[in-house]
Design a protein around this motif. Structure first.
Motif, mmCIF file in Angstrom:
data_model
loop_
_atom_site.group_PDB
_atom_site.id
_atom_site.type_symbol
_atom_site.label_atom_id
_atom_site.label_comp_id
_atom_site.label_asym_id
_atom_site.label_seq_id
_atom_site.Cartn_x
_atom_site.Cartn_y
_atom_site.Cartn_z
ATOM 1 N N CYS A 212 0.809 -7.552 -14.683
ATOM 2 C CA CYS A 212 -0.513 -7.390 -14.089
ATOM 3 C C CYS A 212 -0.336 -7.391 -12.565
ATOM 4 C CB CYS A 212 -1.417 -8.532 -14.530
ATOM 5 S SG CYS A 212 -3.086 -8.389 -13.909
ATOM 6 N N VAL A 213 -0.800 -6.338 -11.916
ATOM 7 C CA VAL A 213 -0.650 -6.210 -10.468
ATOM 8 C C VAL A 213 -2.034 -6.040 -9.845
ATOM 9 C CG1 VAL A 213 0.375 -4.892 -8.574
ATOM 10 C CG2 VAL A 213 1.619 -5.135 -10.736
ATOM 11 N N THR A 214 -2.498 -7.077 -9.151
ATOM 12 C CA THR A 214 -3.780 -6.982 -8.450
ATOM 13 C C THR A 214 -3.586 -6.219 -7.153
ATOM 14 O OG1 THR A 214 -3.467 -9.016 -7.177
ATOM 15 C CG2 THR A 214 -4.466 -9.243 -9.369
ATOM 16 N N ILE A 215 -4.692 -5.743 -6.554
ATOM 17 C CA ILE A 215 -4.514 -5.050 -5.276
ATOM 18 C C ILE A 215 -4.066 -6.025 -4.192
ATOM 19 C CG2 ILE A 215 -6.031 -3.100 -5.790
ATOM 20 C CD1 ILE A 215 -8.103 -4.401 -3.916
ATOM 21 N N GLY A 216 -4.409 -7.300 -4.336
ATOM 22 C CA GLY A 216 -3.918 -8.298 -3.395
ATOM 23 C C GLY A 216 -2.406 -8.421 -3.465
ATOM 24 N N ARG A 217 -1.880 -8.479 -4.681
ATOM 25 C CA ARG A 217 -0.426 -8.552 -4.878
ATOM 26 C C ARG A 217 0.239 -7.253 -4.444
ATOM 27 N NH1 ARG A 217 2.782 -8.982 -10.516
ATOM 28 N NH2 ARG A 217 4.847 -9.287 -9.642
ATOM 29 N N ALA A 218 -0.397 -6.137 -4.725
ATOM 30 C CA ALA A 218 0.166 -4.839 -4.330
ATOM 31 C C ALA A 218 0.312 -4.751 -2.821
ATOM 32 C CB ALA A 218 -0.720 -3.703 -4.846
ATOM 33 N N GLY A 219 -0.665 -5.284 -2.107
ATOM 34 C CA GLY A 219 -0.601 -5.259 -0.647
ATOM 35 C C GLY A 219 0.567 -6.043 -0.098
ATOM 36 N N LYS A 220 0.983 -7.075 -0.829
ATOM 37 C CA LYS A 220 2.092 -7.919 -0.380
ATOM 38 C C LYS A 220 3.440 -7.466 -0.914
ATOM 39 C CE LYS A 220 -0.848 -11.994 -0.141
ATOM 40 N NZ LYS A 220 -1.191 -13.276 -0.763
ATOM 41 N N LYS A 221 3.466 -6.937 -2.151
ATOM 42 C CA LYS A 221 4.741 -6.687 -2.834
ATOM 43 C C LYS A 221 5.134 -5.212 -2.941
ATOM 44 C CE LYS A 221 5.202 -11.057 -4.183
ATOM 45 N NZ LYS A 221 6.305 -11.920 -3.892
ATOM 46 N N LEU A 222 4.170 -4.312 -2.924
ATOM 47 C CA LEU A 222 4.484 -2.890 -3.096
ATOM 48 C C LEU A 222 4.402 -2.164 -1.764
ATOM 49 C CD1 LEU A 222 2.415 -2.057 -6.313
ATOM 50 C CD2 LEU A 222 4.809 -2.730 -6.175
ATOM 51 N N ASP B 211 -18.645 -10.423 -8.415
ATOM 52 C CA ASP B 211 -17.398 -11.147 -8.144
ATOM 53 C C ASP B 211 -16.271 -10.194 -7.749
ATOM 54 O OD1 ASP B 211 -15.864 -13.458 -7.880
ATOM 55 O OD2 ASP B 211 -15.248 -13.475 -9.977
ATOM 56 N N ILE B 212 -16.584 -9.234 -6.899
ATOM 57 C CA ILE B 212 -15.548 -8.300 -6.452
ATOM 58 C C ILE B 212 -14.675 -9.000 -5.426
ATOM 59 C CG2 ILE B 212 -15.103 -6.165 -5.162
ATOM 60 C CD1 ILE B 212 -16.030 -5.694 -8.009
ATOM 61 N N LYS B 213 -13.395 -9.045 -5.718
ATOM 62 C CA LYS B 213 -12.394 -9.604 -4.807
ATOM 63 C C LYS B 213 -11.040 -9.030 -5.195
ATOM 64 C CE LYS B 213 -12.046 -13.717 -7.687
ATOM 65 N NZ LYS B 213 -12.276 -15.144 -7.767
ATOM 66 N N HIS B 214 -10.034 -9.284 -4.380
ATOM 67 C CA HIS B 214 -8.723 -8.669 -4.594
ATOM 68 C C HIS B 214 -8.107 -9.022 -5.944
ATOM 69 C CE1 HIS B 214 -6.357 -12.352 -3.750
ATOM 70 N NE2 HIS B 214 -7.406 -12.651 -2.985
ATOM 71 N N ASN B 215 -8.403 -10.168 -6.495
ATOM 72 C CA ASN B 215 -7.832 -10.543 -7.791
ATOM 73 C C ASN B 215 -8.554 -9.912 -8.974
ATOM 74 O OD1 ASN B 215 -5.817 -12.091 -6.681
ATOM 75 N ND2 ASN B 215 -6.950 -14.002 -6.854
#
Length: 114
Positions: free
Chosen positions: A30-40, A70-74
């Motif tokens: 599972c890749v959130t856009i928050g994680r994508a911003g940091k890892k991809l 509840d829109i947020k990066h996760n």
């Protein structure tokens, strides 16, 4: 794809109540856009595509008389689709009917950085 999860079913007969949806992710993760911003390492063109798809999905929700609340990066995850990363908005647990949602206003000064 609309950017909203495909719903297979709903369990309201016994706890835990749940929605059964398709799994969305990249490489089984599972890749959130928050994680994508940091890892991809995504190019600006890819981010523009992702954000455009998010905007389309978010526009669809109030067209159905609902508000996500509840829109947020996760709560936005990415999936691979034909070699393109596409966003899927998840977690509708706080969703409300638009007619029953509170309207909040704020003064401009409360949003200014200090």
């Amino acid at each position: 794809m609309l950017g909203l999860p495909f719903l297979f079913g709903v369990n309201v007969q016994s706890k835990p109540y749940m929605l059964v949806t398709e799994f969305y992710g990249i490489g089984g993760q599972c890749v959130t856009i928050g994680r994508a911003g940091k890892k991809l390492s995504l190019e600006a063109k890819e981010w523009a595509f992702i954000l455009e798809k998010c905007a389309g999905a978010l526009a669809h929700i109030p067209e159905k008389g609902l508000i996500h609340c509840d829109i947020k990066h996760n709560n936005i995850i990415l999936k691979n689709s034909a070699d393109v990363r596409e966003p899927v908005i998840i977690d509708f647990g706080k969703m409300k009917k638009a007619e029953s949602a509170k309207i909040c206003t704020a003064s401009t000064s409360t949003h200014l950085a200090k």
